[in-house]
Design an enzyme around this catalytic site. Structure first.
Site, PDB file in Angstrom:
ATOM      1  N   ARG A 112       0.845  -1.200   0.000  1.00 13.84           N
ATOM      2  CA  ARG A 112       0.000   0.000   0.000  1.00 13.84           C
ATOM      3  C   ARG A 112       0.881   1.251   0.000  1.00 13.84           C
ATOM      4  O   ARG A 112       1.961   1.273   0.603  1.00 13.84           O
ATOM      5  CB  ARG A 112      -0.850  -0.026   1.271  1.00 13.84           C
ATOM      6  CG  ARG A 112      -1.891   1.080   1.410  1.00 13.84           C
ATOM      7  CD  ARG A 112      -3.043   0.859   0.510  1.00 13.84           C
ATOM      8  NE  ARG A 112      -4.210   1.668   0.876  1.00 13.84           N
ATOM      9  CZ  ARG A 112      -5.218   1.898   0.038  1.00 13.84           C
ATOM     10  NH1 ARG A 112      -5.206   1.393  -1.188  1.00 13.84           N
ATOM     11  NH2 ARG A 112      -6.242   2.611   0.421  1.00 13.84           N
ATOM     12  N   THR A 404      -9.395   0.942  -9.813  1.00 18.63           N
ATOM     13  CA  THR A 404      -8.655  -0.254  -9.402  1.00 18.63           C
ATOM     14  C   THR A 404      -8.794  -1.441 -10.370  1.00 18.63           C
ATOM     15  O   THR A 404      -9.560  -1.401 -11.318  1.00 18.63           O
ATOM     16  CB  THR A 404      -9.070  -0.616  -7.951  1.00 18.63           C
ATOM     17  OG1 THR A 404      -9.018   0.547  -7.142  1.00 18.63           O
ATOM     18  CG2 THR A 404      -8.239  -1.689  -7.340  1.00 18.63           C
ATOM     19  N   THR A 422      -3.976  -0.837  -7.577  1.00 21.92           N
ATOM     20  CA  THR A 422      -4.722   0.414  -7.764  1.00 21.92           C
ATOM     21  C   THR A 422      -3.820   1.628  -7.891  1.00 21.92           C
ATOM     22  O   THR A 422      -2.680   1.619  -7.404  1.00 21.92           O
ATOM     23  CB  THR A 422      -5.659   0.615  -6.542  1.00 21.92           C
ATOM     24  OG1 THR A 422      -6.506   1.736  -6.770  1.00 21.92           O
ATOM     25  CG2 THR A 422      -4.895   0.827  -5.250  1.00 21.92           C
ATOM     26  N   GLU A 441      -3.773   7.902  -3.798  1.00 20.30           N
ATOM     27  CA  GLU A 441      -4.249   7.012  -2.721  1.00 20.30           C
ATOM     28  C   GLU A 441      -4.493   7.742  -1.396  1.00 20.30           C
ATOM     29  O   GLU A 441      -5.290   7.298  -0.566  1.00 20.30           O
ATOM     30  CB  GLU A 441      -3.230   5.885  -2.502  1.00 20.30           C
ATOM     31  CG  GLU A 441      -3.863   4.557  -2.161  1.00 20.30           C
ATOM     32  CD  GLU A 441      -4.659   4.000  -3.331  1.00 20.30           C
ATOM     33  OE1 GLU A 441      -5.841   3.678  -3.124  1.00 20.30           O
ATOM     34  OE2 GLU A 441      -4.123   3.891  -4.451  1.00 20.30           O
ATOM     35  N   SER A 468      -8.064   0.904   3.045  1.00 27.80           N
ATOM     36  CA  SER A 468      -8.531   0.446   1.737  1.00 27.80           C
ATOM     37  C   SER A 468      -9.779  -0.407   1.901  1.00 27.80           C
ATOM     38  O   SER A 468     -10.101  -0.873   3.006  1.00 27.80           O
ATOM     39  CB  SER A 468      -7.420  -0.389   1.108  1.00 27.80           C
ATOM     40  OG  SER A 468      -7.863  -1.008  -0.067  1.00 27.80           O
ATOM     41  N   SER A 469     -10.470  -0.615   0.783  1.00 29.58           N
ATOM     42  CA  SER A 469     -11.568  -1.595   0.741  1.00 29.58           C
ATOM     43  C   SER A 469     -11.173  -2.815  -0.077  1.00 29.58           C
ATOM     44  O   SER A 469     -11.991  -3.716  -0.283  1.00 29.58           O
ATOM     45  CB  SER A 469     -12.790  -0.978   0.067  1.00 29.58           C
ATOM     46  OG  SER A 469     -13.226   0.136   0.765  1.00 29.58           O
ATOM     47  N   GLY A 489     -13.492  -1.359  -7.475  1.00 31.28           N
ATOM     48  CA  GLY A 489     -14.802  -0.750  -7.224  1.00 31.28           C
ATOM     49  C   GLY A 489     -14.889   0.117  -5.987  1.00 31.28           C
ATOM     50  O   GLY A 489     -15.990   0.313  -5.465  1.00 31.28           O
ATOM     51  N   GLY A 490     -13.755   0.644  -5.474  1.00 31.11           N
ATOM     52  CA  GLY A 490     -13.822   1.512  -4.296  1.00 31.11           C
ATOM     53  C   GLY A 490     -14.472   0.768  -3.139  1.00 31.11           C
ATOM     54  O   GLY A 490     -14.294  -0.441  -2.980  1.00 31.11           O
TER      55      GLY A 490
HETATM   56  N1  GLY Z   1      -8.412   2.962  -3.549  1.00 31.50           N
HETATM   57  C1  GLY Z   1      -9.276   1.862  -3.499  1.00 31.50           C
HETATM   58  C2  GLY Z   1      -9.116   1.091  -2.247  1.00 31.50           C
HETATM   59  O1  GLY Z   1      -8.010   1.004  -1.750  1.00 31.50           O
HETATM   60  O2  GLY Z   1     -10.054   0.569  -1.721  1.00 31.50           O
END
Ligand code: GLY
Length: 583
Positions: A112, A404, A422, A441, A468-469, A489-490
């Site tokens: 990340r 992503t 992403t 990010e 993050s998701s 998909g966020g």
């Molecule tokens: N930027 C998308 C996530 O990390 O969930």
């Protein structure tokens, strides 16, 4: 036009009868907009499912030449960074969930992005101390975190690679030099957001012609700067990215991006580290669902949803029953209430992961779902899990928009990659250097630092990783991998993955049906129903249960591979351009 699951089932039967090596599809606009069946493949030895045919083909070739799943991951990622540059790449971050067949165990690596050392919790507050407008924060250097993907590729290769590092970059390097055809989806996205992309000269001149017109589908795009960057990383390893001219160019681009410039430094790049994290696993029915823990909220939120729903017989209720969707929707809302209060980078804030996933806690919380109407907003608040180590944080206000990419790979030895990757928003910060886009990010942090006097767990702090998701997942059965899956998909990723798992486990869908199934997602009260699909048939019944409903485009990009007794079965989401390929 509606998608029909019956037609989808027929298509699936036809497709599985085809030769194991699936030809890569020419992507039609219909496929790119989700009006067709999943693209599926069956194979015996190895397989890749990824968001672009060129990436899947290049990865499949690495596997066919004896490469490991990790070798193929590097090739797939570097090709995706070229042909799907809006979604992921060298300038971004990723989470890898990996099953090592020899060690017979799962690993997770956290690549990340990190907040620069000079960032403060007020990064996204304006002069008056108010949260900035989202896109005012996104576009420019302010939102750029230290990229992690290149270091993740190197770390994974050191541990599990088989082929020479340098050879894995050749397919992307050659495509960048020779050029590739701009896909319908990329062309559509460039046209849709021209102004933001035109904010910076390097980005504008890459995505627009000399006359200012956006690139069209089918036009051949070359990226010699990307080829040079790849050649340097292939030759000198990740150090060619984290120090020297490429690092200097990244820092200059971030710091000199105009009124919204950022504070990333050479020291941030030089100090970047990939972190091995403990996989987060939850049992669901007879399976173990394993994924990425913090700084991702993915595995915990998916795990909470499944843990709540395990208390109900979704199989008997069935997929067309509004009662199933009441349970799924409100389970998701409860998981999101816990998520926004407790989950963030655990190197900075203690989070009660064990407590949040504890079956007794979830069993008690599931009693909230015992009614027969939608939960009122006041009934959906964070619970009080066992305090194995947690503070009472304020509610988060991070906005995560769909973006992503996710891919899955299985090699001949049975190693499995499930990786979500992403640059955050489509086209990230819109800043481009050395042939790749830089992430935004940091806007996955909460813009607000406090809520009702309490600090927000996911506030910006120097060196911290934004929550993050992303939910790269490997489902285990009797200690062996059964299914690898994930999606872009966020914050909708959590619902996409959980719904696919419920479809697979409770409703007996196969991988093709599961990824193509219309989406119904409820994060914060309003039920989002996938526009133009059978999901909309549930609008009236869900309203009768007390939900507000909204039809929305839902651009998941689910890619999945099942490892079953007969071999491998893979599927690519019909809403995007990807394919599954294997032998
Ligand atoms: N930027 C998308 C996530 O990390 O969930």
């Amino acid at each position: 036009m509606k998608r029909s699951l019956v037609a989808l089932g027929l298509l699936f039967l036809i497709s599985t009868a085809a030769p194991a090596q699936q030809a890569s599809d020419t992507v039609s606009p219909e496929r790119a907009t989700g009006l067709a069946a999943a693209k599926i493949a069956a194979a015996r030895e190895h397989m890749v499912a990824a968001a672009h045919p060129l990436a899947a083909e290049a990865g499949e070739k690495v596997l066919a030449d004896g490469g490991s799943a990790i070798d193929a991951m590097i090739t797939v990622q570097t090709v995706l960074g070229l042909v799907e540059p809006q979604s992921s790449g060298l300038g971004g971050g990723a989470f890898l969930v990996y099953y090592d067949a020899e060690a017979k165990r799962l690993f997770t690596l956290d690549g990340r992005e990190t907040a620069p050392d000079d960032a403060t919790p007020k990064l996204f507050l304006d002069d008056k101390g108010e949260p900035m407008q989202f896109f005012d924060a996104v576009v420019g250097g302010r939102s750029v975190g230290t990229p992690g993907t290149v270091m993740l590729m190197q770390e994974a290769h050191k541990r599990w690679g088989r082929k020479d590092w340098k050879d894995l970059f050749s397919p992307a390097e050659k495509l960048a030099q020779d050029g590739f055809a701009v896909s319908p989806r990329l062309a559509k996205l460039i046209a849709a957001e021209g102004d933001k992309l035109k904010s910076f000269e390097a980005t504008a001149s890459y995505f627009f012609g000399a006359d200012g017109a956006p690139l069209t589908a089918g036009s051949i795009l070359k990226n010699p700067a990307y080829a040079e960057t790849l050649a340097a990383i292939a030759r000198d390893g990740a150090s060619a990215f984290y120090s020297g001219p490429i690092a200097e160019a990244i820092v200059d681009t971030v710091r000199m991006s105009g009124k919204n410039s950022g504070v990333l430094s050479l020291a941030d790049l030089a100090n970047y580290q990939v972190k091995e994290r403990r996989p987060v696993c939850v049992s669901y029915r007879a399976l173990d669902v394993c994924g990425m823990g913090p700084p991702s909220s993915g595995a915990v939120a998916v795990g909470q949803m499944l843990g709540l729903l395990e208390n109900f017989d979704l199989k008997a209720l069935g997929k067309d029953n509004p009662e199933s969707w009441r349970l799924i929707g409100d389970a998701q809302r409860l998981a999101f209430a816990d998520r926004e209060r407790y989950l963030a980078d655990t190197d900075f804030v203690p989070a009660p992961i064990k407590g949040l996933l504890d079956k007794t806690y979830l069993g008690e919380r599931a009693k909230l779902l015992d009614g027969d109407k939608a939960l009122g907003d006041d009934a959906v608040s964070a619970g009080k899990p066992e305090w194995d180590h947690a503070f009472n944080f304020g509610r988060d206000a991070a906005l995560e928009l769909p973006s992503t990419s996710h891919f899955v790979i299985v090699d001949k030895s049975g190693n499995v990659v499930s990786m979500t990757t992403t640059i955050e928003n489509g086209f990230g910060s819109r800043l481009m250097t050395n042939g790749f886009l830089l992430n935004n990010e940091l806007t996955d942090f909460s813009f607000k630092t406090h809520d009702e006097g309490m600090p927000v767990a996911n506030r910006v702090e120097p060196g911290k990783r934004p929550r993050s998701s992303m939910s790269p997942t490997i489902v285990m059965k009797d200690g062996k991998p059964l299914l690898a899956i994930g999606s872009p998909g966020g914050s909708q990723i959590i619902g996409y993955v959980a719904q696919a798992l419920i479809a697979y486990v409770d409703w007996g869908m196969d991988v093709g049906e599961m990824v193509a199934m219309p989406h119904l997602i409820n994060r914060f009260g309003t039920y989002d129903l996938e526009a133009g699909t059978d999901a909309e048939k549930l609008a009236e019944p869900l309203k009768a249960l007390g939900y507000e409903v909204k039809s929305s485009d839902m651009n998941s990009g689910l890619h999945a591979i099942e490892l079953n007794a007969d071999g491998l079965k893979g599927a690519a989401d019909p809403r995007r351009e990807g394919v599954a390929l294997g032998k």
